[in-house]
Design a protein around this motif. Structure first.
Motif, short mmCIF file in Angstrom:
data_model
loop_
_atom_site.label_atom_id
_atom_site.label_comp_id
_atom_site.label_asym_id
_atom_site.label_seq_id
_atom_site.Cartn_x
_atom_site.Cartn_y
_atom_site.Cartn_z
N ALA A 178 22.47 28.95 35.10
CA ALA A 178 23.80 28.34 35.30
C ALA A 178 24.70 28.65 34.09
CB ALA A 178 23.67 26.84 35.51
N ALA A 179 24.14 28.60 32.88
CA ALA A 179 24.92 28.97 31.69
C ALA A 179 25.23 30.47 31.70
CB ALA A 179 24.16 28.58 30.43
N SER A 180 24.27 31.25 32.15
CA SER A 180 24.50 32.70 32.22
C SER A 180 25.59 33.06 33.23
CB SER A 180 23.20 33.42 32.60
OG SER A 180 22.29 33.36 31.53
N ARG A 181 25.71 32.23 34.29
CA ARG A 181 26.80 32.44 35.26
C ARG A 181 28.16 32.39 34.55
NH1 ARG A 181 25.86 33.94 40.60
NH2 ARG A 181 24.59 32.45 41.71
N VAL A 182 28.27 31.42 33.64
CA VAL A 182 29.54 31.26 32.90
C VAL A 182 29.74 32.49 32.01
CG1 VAL A 182 30.88 29.77 31.37
CG2 VAL A 182 29.18 28.75 32.93
N ALA A 183 28.65 32.94 31.37
CA ALA A 183 28.74 34.11 30.51
C ALA A 183 29.13 35.36 31.30
CB ALA A 183 27.40 34.33 29.80
N ASP A 184 28.55 35.51 32.48
CA ASP A 184 28.90 36.64 33.34
C ASP A 184 30.38 36.59 33.72
OD1 ASP A 184 26.30 37.54 33.29
OD2 ASP A 184 26.08 37.67 35.47
N ALA A 185 30.84 35.38 34.06
CA ALA A 185 32.26 35.22 34.44
C ALA A 185 33.16 35.55 33.26
CB ALA A 185 32.51 33.79 34.93
N ALA A 186 32.73 35.15 32.05
CA ALA A 186 33.53 35.45 30.85
C ALA A 186 33.57 36.95 30.59
CB ALA A 186 32.94 34.71 29.64
N GLN A 187 32.42 37.62 30.75
CA GLN A 187 32.41 39.08 30.56
C GLN A 187 33.34 39.75 31.58
OE1 GLN A 187 29.77 39.09 27.30
NE2 GLN A 187 30.90 40.82 28.10
N GLU A 188 33.32 39.23 32.80
CA GLU A 188 34.17 39.80 33.87
C GLU A 188 35.65 39.55 33.57
OE1 GLU A 188 33.59 41.81 36.06
OE2 GLU A 188 35.05 41.59 37.68
N SER A 189 35.96 38.34 33.07
CA SER A 189 37.35 38.03 32.73
C SER A 189 37.83 38.92 31.58
CB SER A 189 37.46 36.54 32.35
OG SER A 189 38.76 36.25 31.90
N LEU A 190 36.93 39.17 30.63
CA LEU A 190 37.26 40.06 29.51
C LEU A 190 37.60 41.45 30.03
CD1 LEU A 190 37.21 39.90 26.40
CD2 LEU A 190 34.83 40.62 26.47
N ARG A 191 36.84 41.87 31.03
CA ARG A 191 37.03 43.23 31.58
C ARG A 191 38.33 43.32 32.38
NH1 ARG A 191 36.10 46.27 35.96
NH2 ARG A 191 35.56 44.48 37.26
N THR A 192 38.60 42.29 33.18
CA THR A 192 39.73 42.37 34.10
C THR A 192 41.02 41.80 33.52
OG1 THR A 192 39.21 40.22 35.05
CG2 THR A 192 38.21 42.14 36.11
N GLY A 193 40.89 40.92 32.52
CA GLY A 193 42.08 40.26 31.96
C GLY A 193 42.59 39.11 32.82
N ALA A 194 41.81 38.71 33.82
CA ALA A 194 42.23 37.62 34.71
C ALA A 194 41.21 36.48 34.67
CB ALA A 194 42.35 38.15 36.14
N PRO A 195 41.63 35.25 34.99
CA PRO A 195 40.66 34.15 35.09
C PRO A 195 39.64 34.45 36.19
CG PRO A 195 42.92 33.33 35.17
CD PRO A 195 43.00 34.81 35.30
N VAL A 196 38.40 34.00 35.98
CA VAL A 196 37.33 34.28 36.95
C VAL A 196 36.64 32.97 37.31
CG1 VAL A 196 35.07 35.41 37.24
CG2 VAL A 196 36.94 36.65 36.12
#
Ligand SMILES: NC(=O)c1ccc[n+]([C@@H]2O[C@H](COP(=O)([O-])OP(=O)(O)OC[C@H]3O[C@@H](n4cnc5c(N)ncnc54)[C@H](O)[C@@H]3O)[C@@H](O)[C@H]2O)c1
Length: 344
Positions: free
Chosen positions: A318-336
């Motif tokens: 569940a914590a890794s889900r947040v980390a994955d979303a953060a990595q994705e937001s970093l990549r896209t520049g949008a909230p995830v």
């Protein structure tokens, strides 16, 4: 006296620390009627053999060798990408497993493993040691006692003094998955609430090799919880003042800070203020010395059936889900949005 043979896989930075901790815990465990033996294996066999000799531990040239010799539980402290297969080896042998965080390189790789652990009724504890740190425990106690009131915001900080090797960074999954995941875990654990959205930014002003490895040296995540509470989590590889791990929780009744003591890695510029006057921690190993030991004792108690799992793989994912979303937001520049982990 009951004998427990613990098989440590990987004696790099954190594995060597666990090995040393276990050695110093042995007298305390002996008082509880437990004779704990440390068995060690690592693909860097020559180095691991030397470490084992230095600690009076048994060296094995493979994980299977330890399993065949009758090891009672496994401690996995190898690089992140190797965790799933080693967890699988443990549960296939019906052994309790402690595995350093994270469960896998990303959530996609972790989800089938969660199903396998459930199907095998596997016992797997993941290494989020902050759950054993006195400051975080006290913050959780005060929150639950109502002393802080309702939370209006939180600020989590994880600052390493120096970056690890570029080789480690390249296989770490990124700064959010490697460092901030501890903040994501502890924020969920302390509040008992899910993080539902992440907006992330990052920067690279240090070694250009970090950018070339596809990572950032500093990153900030704006987190939104299921009840709308907001928090920030900031991480850096270049905190010159020392190893800095803090959490501020500000509520309607009080504000509490984890990690604010004489050893905090910060300086006040106010006249006449000497606090904090101590020497700052340099590494996560110093900062969480007591917590890592308590985590190991908790694993032994879990192996013996004396307590529940203090950090299940579902919780860690569940914590890794947040980390994955953060990595994705970093990549896209949008909230995830953060996808939820299926229940165990
Ligand atoms: N909980 C924490 O605070 C914390 C802190 C640091 C690292 N970690 C985690 O611990 C893990 C290890 O990190 P590290 O910094 O110690 O890495 P490291 O590279 O220093 O050490 C890893 C060790 O594992 C060995 N190894 C690799 N694959 C192996 C295999 N298949 N079988 C046996 N040995 C193998 C390597 O030879 C090396 O000695 C990572 O997943 C990291 O995320 C957690």
């Amino acid at each position: 006296m009951k004998t427990l043979n613990l098989g440590l896989i990987g004696v790099g930075r954190i594995g060597t620390m666990h090995a040393n901790n276990l050695n110093t815990l042995r007298p305390q465990l002996a008082e509880r009627g437990l004779d704990v033996n440390l068995w060690i294996t690592d693909v860097a066999a020559d180095y691991a053999r030397t470490v084992a000799e230095g600690l009076g531990a048994n060296f094995f040239d493979s994980v299977q060798g330890m399993i065949d010799a009758g090891v009672d539980a496994l401690l996995i402290a190898t690089g992140t990408m190797t965790h799933p297969d080693l967890i699988r080896a443990g549960i296939a042998a019906n052994l309790p497993v402690f595995c350093e965080k994270p469960v896998a390189g990303d959530v996609e790789a972790a989800l089938p493993l969660l199903e396998e652990i459930a199907a095998a009724s596997g016992r797997v504890q993941i290494g989020h040691q902050r759950r054993f740190d006195a400051g975080y425990l006290e913050a959780k106690r005060r929150l639950e006692a109502g002393d802080i009131g309702w939370i209006h915001s939180m600020r989590a900080i994880t600052g390493d003094m120096f970056p690890p090797s570029l080789e480690f960074i390249a296989s770490s999954g990124g700064l959010f998955r490697d460092c901030s995941v501890h903040d994501f875990d502890i924020l969920r654990w302390i509040t008992g609430k899910e993080i539902v959205e992440v907006y992330a930014k990052g920067s690279n002003n240090g070694d250009p090799g970090i950018g070339a490895a596809g990572d950032v040296d500093t990153a900030l995540a704006v987190l939104t919880f299921e009840d709308g509470t907001v928090a920030t989590a900031i991480a850096t590889r270049y905190n010159g003042a020392g190893h800095d791990v803090r959490l501020e929780i500000q509520g309607s009744k009080d504000t509490v800070v984890v990690g604010l003591d004489e050893k905090s890695a910060l300086r006040s510029v106010e006249q006449g203020v000497a606090f904090p006057a101590g020497t700052a921690h340099q590494t996560f190993i110093e900062r969480f010395d007591d917590a890592y030991r308590a985590e190991l004792v908790a694993f032994i108690e879990y192996v013996l059936g004396e307590r529940d799992n203090p950090c299940s793989p579902w919780d860690a994912v569940a914590a890794s889900r947040v980390a994955d979303a953060a990595q994705e937001s970093l990549r896209t520049g949008a909230p995830v949005s953060v996808a939820m982990v299926p229940a165990s």
